[in-house]
Design a protein around this motif. Sequence first.
Motif, PDB file in Angstrom:
ATOM      1  N   ASP A  53       0.838  -1.212   0.000  1.00 14.80           N
ATOM      2  CA  ASP A  53       0.000   0.000   0.000  1.00 14.80           C
ATOM      3  C   ASP A  53       0.872   1.261   0.000  1.00 14.80           C
ATOM      4  OD1 ASP A  53      -2.162  -1.670   0.060  1.00 14.80           O
ATOM      5  OD2 ASP A  53      -2.635  -1.359   2.184  1.00 14.80           O
ATOM      6  N   ALA A  54       1.916   1.245   0.814  1.00 13.50           N
ATOM      7  CA  ALA A  54       2.812   2.411   0.895  1.00 13.50           C
ATOM      8  C   ALA A  54       3.504   2.668  -0.447  1.00 13.50           C
ATOM      9  CB  ALA A  54       3.847   2.191   1.991  1.00 13.50           C
ATOM     10  N   HIS A  56       2.330   1.841  -3.510  1.00 12.89           N
ATOM     11  CA  HIS A  56       1.364   2.410  -4.465  1.00 12.89           C
ATOM     12  C   HIS A  56       1.196   3.916  -4.227  1.00 12.89           C
ATOM     13  CE1 HIS A  56       0.111  -1.027  -6.745  1.00 12.89           C
ATOM     14  NE2 HIS A  56      -0.328  -1.713  -5.703  1.00 12.89           N
ATOM     15  N   LEU A  57       1.088   4.309  -2.955  1.00  8.47           N
ATOM     16  CA  LEU A  57       0.953   5.736  -2.637  1.00  8.47           C
ATOM     17  C   LEU A  57       2.181   6.518  -3.083  1.00  8.47           C
ATOM     18  CD1 LEU A  57      -0.665   5.672   0.939  1.00  8.47           C
ATOM     19  CD2 LEU A  57      -1.732   6.464  -1.194  1.00  8.47           C
ATOM     20  N   GLU A  60       2.232   7.095  -6.729  1.00  7.68           N
ATOM     21  CA  GLU A  60       1.332   8.209  -7.076  1.00  7.68           C
ATOM     22  C   GLU A  60       1.982   9.568  -6.784  1.00  7.68           C
ATOM     23  OE1 GLU A  60      -1.555   8.548  -8.893  1.00  7.68           O
ATOM     24  OE2 GLU A  60      -0.765   6.558  -9.381  1.00  7.68           O
ATOM     25  N   ASP A  61       2.772   9.645  -5.706  1.00  6.85           N
ATOM     26  CA  ASP A  61       3.507  10.886  -5.425  1.00  6.85           C
ATOM     27  C   ASP A  61       4.399  11.265  -6.610  1.00  6.85           C
ATOM     28  OD1 ASP A  61       2.457  11.151  -2.890  1.00  6.85           O
ATOM     29  OD2 ASP A  61       4.231  10.361  -1.855  1.00  6.85           O
ATOM     30  N   THR A  67       3.872  16.616  -5.789  1.00  7.41           N
ATOM     31  CA  THR A  67       4.414  15.658  -4.821  1.00  7.41           C
ATOM     32  C   THR A  67       5.619  14.893  -5.368  1.00  7.41           C
ATOM     33  OG1 THR A  67       2.716  14.121  -5.619  1.00  7.41           O
ATOM     34  CG2 THR A  67       2.253  15.293  -3.563  1.00  7.41           C
ATOM     35  N   LYS A 283       9.867   4.679   1.248  1.00  2.20           N
ATOM     36  CA  LYS A 283       8.494   4.695   1.753  1.00  2.20           C
ATOM     37  C   LYS A 283       8.052   3.274   2.116  1.00  2.20           C
ATOM     38  CE  LYS A 283       6.677   8.824   1.979  1.00  2.20           C
ATOM     39  NZ  LYS A 283       6.021   9.288   3.223  1.00  2.20           N
TER      40      LYS A 283
ATOM     41  N   HIS B  56       3.155   0.496 -10.785  1.00  7.02           N
ATOM     42  CA  HIS B  56       1.997  -0.071 -10.075  1.00  7.02           C
ATOM     43  C   HIS B  56       1.885  -1.583 -10.349  1.00  7.02           C
ATOM     44  CE1 HIS B  56       0.260   3.371  -8.126  1.00  7.02           C
ATOM     45  NE2 HIS B  56       0.067   4.052  -9.245  1.00  7.02           N
TER      46      HIS B  56
END
Lengths: 392, 392
Positions: A53-54, A56-57, A60-61, A67, A283, B56
């Motif tokens: 999950d971290a 994937h986030l 996206e950053d 970001t 991350k 991803h």
Amino acid sequence: MKLNSHYLDLKDSYLFSTVARKVREFQAANPGKKVYKLSIGDVTLPLAKAVIDAMHLAVEDMAKKETFKGYGPELGYDFLREEIKKYYSRRNVELDIDEIIVSDGAKSDLGNLLDIMDADNKVLIPDPVYPAYVDCNIMAGRKIDTCSGNEQNGFKPMPNENYKSDIIYICSPNNPTGAVYTKDELKAWVDYANKNNALILFDAAYEAFIVDKALPRSIFEIEGARTCAIEICSFSKTAGFTGTRCGYSIVPKQLVFGGISANALWNRRQSTKFNGTPYIIQKAAAAVFSEEGEKQIQANLQYYRDNAKIIKEAFEKKGVYHVGGDNSPYIWFKVPNNMTSWEFFDKLLLEKNVVGTPGSGFGENGEGFFRLTAFGDRDDTIEAVKRIVELL
Amino acid sequence: MKLNSHYLDLKDSYLFSTVARKVREFQAANPGKKVYKLSIGDVTLPLAKAVIDAMHLAVEDMAKKETFKGYGPELGYDFLREEIKKYYSRRNVELDIDEIIVSDGAKSDLGNLLDIMDADNKVLIPDPVYPAYVDCNIMAGRKIDTCSGNEQNGFKPMPNENYKSDIIYICSPNNPTGAVYTKDELKAWVDYANKNNALILFDAAYEAFIVDKALPRSIFEIEGARTCAIEICSFSKTAGFTGTRCGYSIVPKQLVFGGISANALWNRRQSTKFNGTPYIIQKAAAAVFSEEGEKQIQANLQYYRDNAKIIKEAFEKKGVYHVGGDNSPYIWFKVPNNMTSWEFFDKLLLEKNVVGTPGSGFGENGEGFFRLTAFGDRDDTIEAVKRIVELL
């Protein structure tokens, strides 16, 4: 132009390539037969959900201008260094954030740290041992002494005033033997190093496997270590990061030789020859320390620990000499009937279709011993152990 | 234990920290004022969508047992090495896949490659120059000669039989000057290296900015380079990977010194002291070469190239001596009125609120010159250029 001729002194290591070749040949000759592999030093469970999950986030950053992350700090983002600091603090080891240097893995750190050390230091390396310790020092032309791990000392060599060594390698829990030093034993090494102006390179890659609360997981749990030791650790075995690549070194500010700060030199080395670990990967590593992450990672570790217990108990029941397996993913045992390590390897593969790693591949003192690992599938581990026991 | 005392010979580089401090001080004293930064050597556009999508998917591979990736090949996955091979092949440079070694970036390769070279080689480094070239060699105690880039040679120093050098650094397109060698000029260096048994370390980090089809983007476009050159390249500036970390080196099999293969030594170095680039990052890098990826990356590069053009044209119009900007993200110009680089820096910051990089920070020959970069925002670049011109 002259190439570095010390490389010509390296021996080719045929250990893992020979194991692979023999397995390939067996499988070609026996296409129907399943081979059980307890040889692999690599994790097999997928990354924890919190880590996924971290990532994937973080991806996206990187997709949005606001970001997006360009060059990061060479020594690691504070968000990760702070988590590592807290991780040590929970074990009552207090570190300054500048003492924690994030990297792409322990193998890189073990190699690159030698860059800040003079070539004419004398090195002390245990036998049996992870082969890269030796090779990295041969590449720099350093003289190497070995200290013997054996049945008498439970594969935990202890200091000896006859050694005249400047750099001492300690790996605990040990690869390949799985042996774990006690606090008193490590204290003896720390005292020896401080007395002799030596440096301990402490490889803590397998610290997360320690469950016995009396055993040290960091050299910095030992009094005096801050003036003589560097610790190298990794997310590879703790959190399954062997293909994700993140590690760190701990270089205390009190570690000073000839008036020069090792921390300052390592900082300079990494700032000059390294550009930081990917933001996304850092991350991912930080998520290992989240509440969810910690829970999920412990579940994975427990799976491997239970595999190790299954293997270890079989040797206990048979009364076969072995070390490791209770606070380590490795089990190291004495092969039966005075066979050599490779003779046992061949017999085990041909008769029982099980693969392990011959101890002699890790050094002279490994002859007659054999390494098994707990990183495999549960059912395969159970079946493999049943088959091994039939040969003991 | 003795630390590596060559580190004591390093000079502290205050260039970027001084720039940052002066900007901080200005902003503290002038809280309302916007500062225009054309100093930054880092990309600002987010990663291309094809790269994001690939990451991803790769993260999902790591989430499932069947597709999870543990240790990868130390020298890089074939899926990426094949793409790089094809990338060179499109420019008629034919490489063997074993000659392409994937890493975590050009800075690591530039540092680590020196590991396979003897300490007593003499090094030739241009002035002005990217500071890490010098520092990496000081750390190993190598003797360093400089060759002068200046107005007379268009900041492209050429070989000279008086040099007695074993290792030659060439960066083209150049950082900091933006100068680009022609094929004939590089051929002179290649001939010189082959004649003198020297090695060229060719830093091609900015090759993707070259639009003039007559200019070489790889040293291996030059006949004879396979026996004297190593090329270091990166996805940092090509595809915005400064915080994502992926690069590669090209070490030809014909590169042999004293009967020893440089490719074999580099392979051994990386297999011993490195454990490969993260799987996820290599998947991201491979996506750069997809049809979609290439299109998106070219759009980003064009944005930076257009910035460079805007800057360059302003100097052309004013008749100010400059190099770079047409096939490079850097523009290097002569500051007016015989000011020093730092005098111009202060004047530009205080009077026009624009930040660049003083040329003297890159070496003696940079005194009186100034570096601007094309990696900023378009509107800010236009406004900054307008303000700079007012000082010329």
